[in-house]
Design a protein around this motif. Sequence first.
Motif, PDB file in Angstrom:
ATOM      1  N   THR A   1     120.601  19.663  41.354  1.00 27.42           N
ATOM      2  CA  THR A   1     121.626  20.105  42.283  1.00 27.42           C
ATOM      3  C   THR A   1     122.153  18.902  43.057  1.00 27.42           C
ATOM      4  O   THR A   1     121.378  18.041  43.470  1.00 27.42           O
ATOM      5  CB  THR A   1     121.049  21.135  43.275  1.00 27.42           C
ATOM      6  OG1 THR A   1     120.521  22.228  42.531  1.00 27.42           O
ATOM      7  CG2 THR A   1     122.125  21.655  44.215  1.00 27.42           C
ATOM      8  N   GLU A   2     123.458  18.878  43.275  1.00 27.19           N
ATOM      9  CA  GLU A   2     124.092  17.790  44.028  1.00 27.19           C
ATOM     10  C   GLU A   2     123.797  17.946  45.521  1.00 27.19           C
ATOM     11  O   GLU A   2     123.862  19.044  46.063  1.00 27.19           O
ATOM     12  CB  GLU A   2     125.601  17.829  43.790  1.00 27.19           C
ATOM     13  CG  GLU A   2     126.360  16.710  44.439  1.00 27.19           C
ATOM     14  CD  GLU A   2     127.836  16.742  44.103  1.00 27.19           C
ATOM     15  OE1 GLU A   2     128.530  15.824  44.543  1.00 27.19           O
ATOM     16  OE2 GLU A   2     128.294  17.674  43.413  1.00 27.19           O
ATOM     17  N   VAL A   3     123.443  16.839  46.167  1.00 29.12           N
ATOM     18  CA  VAL A   3     123.192  16.826  47.610  1.00 29.12           C
ATOM     19  C   VAL A   3     123.952  15.663  48.239  1.00 29.12           C
ATOM     20  O   VAL A   3     124.418  14.761  47.543  1.00 29.12           O
ATOM     21  CB  VAL A   3     121.689  16.692  47.941  1.00 29.12           C
ATOM     22  CG1 VAL A   3     120.916  17.911  47.467  1.00 29.12           C
ATOM     23  CG2 VAL A   3     121.097  15.425  47.366  1.00 29.12           C
ATOM     24  N   GLY A   4     124.059  15.660  49.551  1.00 25.84           N
ATOM     25  CA  GLY A   4     124.739  14.600  50.280  1.00 25.84           C
ATOM     26  C   GLY A   4     123.938  13.311  50.285  1.00 25.84           C
ATOM     27  O   GLY A   4     122.814  13.248  49.783  1.00 25.84           O
ATOM     28  N   PRO A   5     124.498  12.257  50.888  1.00 27.89           N
ATOM     29  CA  PRO A   5     123.858  10.941  50.888  1.00 27.89           C
ATOM     30  C   PRO A   5     122.455  10.926  51.510  1.00 27.89           C
ATOM     31  O   PRO A   5     121.620  10.132  51.126  1.00 27.89           O
ATOM     32  CB  PRO A   5     124.802  10.067  51.702  1.00 27.89           C
ATOM     33  CG  PRO A   5     126.107  10.778  51.676  1.00 27.89           C
ATOM     34  CD  PRO A   5     125.800  12.236  51.516  1.00 27.89           C
ATOM     35  N   ARG A   6     122.209  11.817  52.472  1.00 30.23           N
ATOM     36  CA  ARG A   6     120.887  11.861  53.107  1.00 30.23           C
ATOM     37  C   ARG A   6     120.077  13.073  52.667  1.00 30.23           C
ATOM     38  O   ARG A   6     119.081  13.416  53.299  1.00 30.23           O
ATOM     39  CB  ARG A   6     121.034  11.845  54.621  1.00 30.23           C
ATOM     40  CG  ARG A   6     121.665  10.542  55.113  1.00 30.23           C
ATOM     41  CD  ARG A   6     121.700  10.474  56.602  1.00 30.23           C
ATOM     42  NE  ARG A   6     122.599  11.523  57.107  1.00 30.23           N
ATOM     43  CZ  ARG A   6     122.811  11.761  58.386  1.00 30.23           C
ATOM     44  NH1 ARG A   6     122.203  11.047  59.302  1.00 30.23           N
ATOM     45  NH2 ARG A   6     123.642  12.709  58.755  1.00 30.23           N
ATOM     46  N   GLY A   7     120.489  13.715  51.593  1.00 28.52           N
ATOM     47  CA  GLY A   7     119.742  14.834  51.040  1.00 28.52           C
ATOM     48  C   GLY A   7     120.156  16.203  51.542  1.00 28.52           C
ATOM     49  O   GLY A   7     119.544  17.199  51.180  1.00 28.52           O
TER      50      GLY A   7
END
Length: 54
Positions: free
Chosen positions: A18-24
């Motif tokens: 799953t895709e997450v943001g730069p900090r998870g």
Amino acid sequence: MVTPIKPGTDNQPSGDYTEVGPRGGTVPNARQVHIDQGDRLPPTQKSGNQWVKK
């Protein structure tokens, strides 16, 4: 917590990611992909985003 993996990384365990943001953190309309053993993780929708295994 699971460590996010950068797009384009290969030789990851097969499964769903799953895709997450730069900090998870979560991202709106996050992509979910399935890769097989030896496949490379695809690009994300936005630069800086990463992948985590479900």
